[in-house]
Design an enzyme around this catalytic site. Sequence first.
Site, short mmCIF file in Angstrom:
data_model
loop_
_atom_site.label_atom_id
_atom_site.label_comp_id
_atom_site.label_asym_id
_atom_site.label_seq_id
_atom_site.Cartn_x
_atom_site.Cartn_y
_atom_site.Cartn_z
N ASP A 210 -25.87 2.00 -21.32
CA ASP A 210 -25.86 0.81 -22.08
C ASP A 210 -27.19 0.58 -22.59
OD1 ASP A 210 -24.82 -1.32 -23.50
OD2 ASP A 210 -24.88 -2.58 -21.83
N SER A 211 -27.26 -0.68 -23.45
CA SER A 211 -28.42 -1.32 -23.51
C SER A 211 -29.01 -2.07 -22.39
CB SER A 211 -28.45 -2.05 -24.90
OG SER A 211 -27.37 -2.82 -24.85
N CYS B 234 -21.65 1.85 -24.29
CA CYS B 234 -22.12 0.54 -25.39
C CYS B 234 -21.36 0.85 -26.72
CB CYS B 234 -23.54 1.09 -25.57
SG CYS B 234 -24.41 0.05 -26.84
N GLU C 80 -26.57 -11.62 -20.63
CA GLU C 80 -27.79 -11.46 -19.98
C GLU C 80 -28.43 -12.52 -19.52
OE1 GLU C 80 -29.40 -8.05 -19.95
OE2 GLU C 80 -27.52 -7.24 -20.83
N CYS D 259 -17.62 -4.92 -27.26
CA CYS D 259 -19.07 -4.82 -26.75
C CYS D 259 -18.91 -4.79 -25.18
CB CYS D 259 -20.06 -5.82 -27.42
SG CYS D 259 -21.47 -6.15 -26.14
N HIS E 171 -20.58 -6.00 -22.86
CA HIS E 171 -21.01 -7.25 -22.35
C HIS E 171 -19.66 -8.33 -22.19
CE1 HIS E 171 -25.09 -5.53 -22.83
NE2 HIS E 171 -25.60 -6.58 -22.00
N1 DGL Z 1 -23.25 -3.64 -24.47
C1 DGL Z 1 -23.56 -3.09 -25.76
C2 DGL Z 1 -22.42 -3.18 -26.61
O1 DGL Z 1 -21.30 -2.80 -26.25
C3 DGL Z 1 -24.40 -3.95 -26.54
C4 DGL Z 1 -25.08 -5.13 -26.54
C5 DGL Z 1 -26.36 -4.74 -27.48
O2 DGL Z 1 -27.37 -4.33 -26.90
O3 DGL Z 1 -26.47 -5.45 -28.42
O4 DGL Z 1 -22.72 -3.05 -27.92
#
Ligand code: DGL
Length: 269
Positions: A10-11, A73, A152, A186, A188
């Site tokens: 993931d990012s 991600c 984050e 997402c 997150h």
């Molecule tokens: N967790 C990531 C996603 O599912 C991304 C968050 C990001 O880097 O913008 O899109």
Amino acid sequence: MNNNAIGVFDSGVGGLTCVSELQKILPNEDIIYLGDTARIPYGTRSRETVFEYARQDVAFFREHNVKMIIVACGTVSAVMMTYPIFDDDELASGVLYPAVWAACNATKNKRIGVIATSASIKSGGYGKAIHEIIPDAKLVGKACPMFVPLVENGYTDRNNEVAQIIARDYLQVMIDEDVDTLIMGCTHYPLLKDIIGDILGDKVTLISPGAEAAKYALRTLSERNMLSNSEKNGRLELYCTDSVELFTENVKAFLGSDINGTIYRTVLK
Ligand code: DGL
């Protein structure tokens, strides 16, 4: 049987929603996790840039010889529908299809909401995948760009007033449109699920894409006879592309202080 690790990326820390589910349902598997923390967020960038980052993330796992790559991600998962990043003979999964299958199974009124990054919503990927399964489903998409920085920075407690105000604003459309199922598109966002759940109430089913991708990995590896035969608890190795210290704090906040894994810094190419 295959005892190589499963690769998850993931990012940032969002993909750990997939790791924690993998650790529950596949406790003997080794896992290598990559959070591209130096370049987070991905979700506000162009498709070309996300594709280039994802290509480097995948190259990292090719070097580590993993048996399956999970793109934990939502943004990369959506972008790779039009920009493929895997070779045909590579075993891989994104989070988009597993989340969509779960949502289509869960909905009763065929009104499905998707909250995700701007890049994911713009890609139209969730709508395309949902309409392949339920052609007359009503899709309500909403980009929630402030959710990733909230997560984050640890603003995830259900009583956090800042997070509550932002979430109420983003989610009002889901109430107005009477969705009965919401994909937290997402990875997150499930960290905000208490706040999201409090706003939408328990009549709305919340789908976590990371957890659904973990279940998909279990099915895929077992169908191919590729599960590990180790009887020990799996090893967790974590990599980030920015400060190990910062990432460690975030990972601890997420997986608990006893991470039981090692964290390294890596440079992607
Ligand atoms: N967790 C990531 C996603 O599912 C991304 C968050 C990001 O880097 O913008 O899109």
